[in-house]
Design a protein around this motif. Structure first.
Motif, PDB file in Angstrom:
ATOM      1  N   UNK A  21       0.839  -1.197   0.000  1.00 48.40           N
ATOM      2  CA  UNK A  21       0.000   0.000   0.000  1.00 48.40           C
ATOM      3  C   UNK A  21       0.877   1.251   0.000  1.00 48.40           C
ATOM      4  N   UNK A  22       1.989   1.159   0.692  1.00 49.80           N
ATOM      5  CA  UNK A  22       2.912   2.293   0.711  1.00 49.80           C
ATOM      6  C   UNK A  22       3.524   2.515  -0.674  1.00 49.80           C
ATOM      7  N   UNK A  23       3.737   1.461  -1.418  1.00 49.12           N
ATOM      8  CA  UNK A  23       4.338   1.533  -2.736  1.00 49.12           C
ATOM      9  C   UNK A  23       3.305   1.370  -3.857  1.00 49.12           C
ATOM     10  N   UNK A  24       2.097   1.851  -3.614  1.00 53.11           N
ATOM     11  CA  UNK A  24       1.052   1.744  -4.632  1.00 53.11           C
ATOM     12  C   UNK A  24       1.461   2.526  -5.880  1.00 53.11           C
ATOM     13  N   UNK A  25       0.809   2.247  -6.990  1.00 53.93           N
ATOM     14  CA  UNK A  25       1.139   2.902  -8.263  1.00 53.93           C
ATOM     15  C   UNK A  25       0.967   4.410  -8.172  1.00 53.93           C
ATOM     16  N   UNK A  26      -0.104   4.877  -7.523  1.00 53.47           N
ATOM     17  CA  UNK A  26      -0.314   6.320  -7.369  1.00 53.47           C
ATOM     18  C   UNK A  26       0.813   6.947  -6.542  1.00 53.47           C
ATOM     19  N   UNK A  27       1.193   6.240  -5.496  1.00 51.37           N
ATOM     20  CA  UNK A  27       2.265   6.754  -4.637  1.00 51.37           C
ATOM     21  C   UNK A  27       3.575   6.822  -5.416  1.00 51.37           C
ATOM     22  N   UNK A  28       3.869   5.775  -6.210  1.00 52.76           N
ATOM     23  CA  UNK A  28       5.083   5.759  -7.030  1.00 52.76           C
ATOM     24  C   UNK A  28       5.080   6.946  -8.000  1.00 52.76           C
ATOM     25  N   UNK A  29       3.937   7.197  -8.637  1.00 49.15           N
ATOM     26  CA  UNK A  29       3.833   8.311  -9.587  1.00 49.15           C
ATOM     27  C   UNK A  29       4.053   9.646  -8.879  1.00 49.15           C
ATOM     28  N   UNK A  30       3.477   9.781  -7.690  1.00 45.88           N
ATOM     29  CA  UNK A  30       3.622  11.025  -6.938  1.00 45.88           C
ATOM     30  C   UNK A  30       5.081  11.254  -6.546  1.00 45.88           C
ATOM     31  N   UNK A  31       5.745  10.188  -6.096  1.00 46.12           N
ATOM     32  CA  UNK A  31       7.160  10.312  -5.709  1.00 46.12           C
ATOM     33  C   UNK A  31       8.006  10.662  -6.931  1.00 46.12           C
ATOM     34  N   UNK A  32       7.774   9.978  -8.061  1.00 47.70           N
ATOM     35  CA  UNK A  32       8.523  10.268  -9.297  1.00 47.70           C
ATOM     36  C   UNK A  32       8.292  11.707  -9.753  1.00 47.70           C
ATOM     37  N   UNK A  33       7.056  12.170  -9.658  1.00 47.92           N
ATOM     38  CA  UNK A  33       6.760  13.541 -10.071  1.00 47.92           C
ATOM     39  C   UNK A  33       7.480  14.544  -9.179  1.00 47.92           C
ATOM     40  N   UNK A  34       7.464  14.274  -7.866  1.00 45.62           N
ATOM     41  CA  UNK A  34       8.132  15.195  -6.945  1.00 45.62           C
ATOM     42  C   UNK A  34       9.641  15.200  -7.165  1.00 45.62           C
ATOM     43  N   UNK A  35      10.221  14.021  -7.324  1.00 45.60           N
ATOM     44  CA  UNK A  35      11.659  13.944  -7.594  1.00 45.60           C
ATOM     45  C   UNK A  35      11.973  14.645  -8.915  1.00 45.60           C
TER      46      UNK A  35
END
Length: 160
Positions: A21-35
């Protein structure tokens, strides 16, 4: 340090669910966008500072080089003032002196003008180069005057 009990990753299904749940697809996209945003901001900032940095480095190098010249470093002086063999005093491949009078003023190349301007501050370094400049000027002007006198003599002979 490796401690087996601390490095045991065989957790329960609940642990795996939390991790997923911590590494959900939405979360991954959000982290990639922020980085990606952080990287873009850093690159923009690098572009802004790059010009200033390059200018600062160039100015520092020029200052250090000029300090060497003014301190009497002959190698630095000759790098700035021209070649030791005197080829900068001639403008043609056939070795003719460049010196000529244009609109009543002796034309000076960039190197000769620079040497003329610096000679007072650095006479011991460029005195011999300046003498060679002046000898080249005299030779060029002598050639120019001789040609003009020859042309004048020939013109007078044609008119007789």
């Amino acid at each position: 340090m490796h401690i087996n009990e601390l490095h045991d990753y065989s957790g329960s299904d609940a642990d795996e669910a939390v991790a997923k749940s911590f590494l959900s697809e939405d979360r991954k996209k959000a982290i990639k966008a922020e980085v990606g945003n952080i990287i873009d901001e850093e690159l923009d900032q690098m572009e802004d500072y790059a010009r200033d940095h390059i200018s600062s480095v160039a100015a520092s190098r020029a200052y250090k080089f000029l300090e060497r010249v003014l301190a009497g470093d002959n190698d630095a002086g000759m790098t700035l003032l021209g070649d030791a063999n005197g080829s900068g005093r001639y403008k043609t491949n056939d070795g003719e002196p460049w010196a000529s009078v244009i609109h009543g003023t002796v034309f000076e190349t960039g190197g000769i003008k620079l040497r003329r301007q610096i000679v007072e501050a650095h006479a011991d370094l460029i005195e011999s180069e300046r003498i060679k400049d002046l000898e080249s000027i005299v030779e060029g002007l002598t050639n120019q005057v001789n040609k003009l006198e020859r042309d004048l003599r020939e013109a007078r002979e044609r008119l007789r």
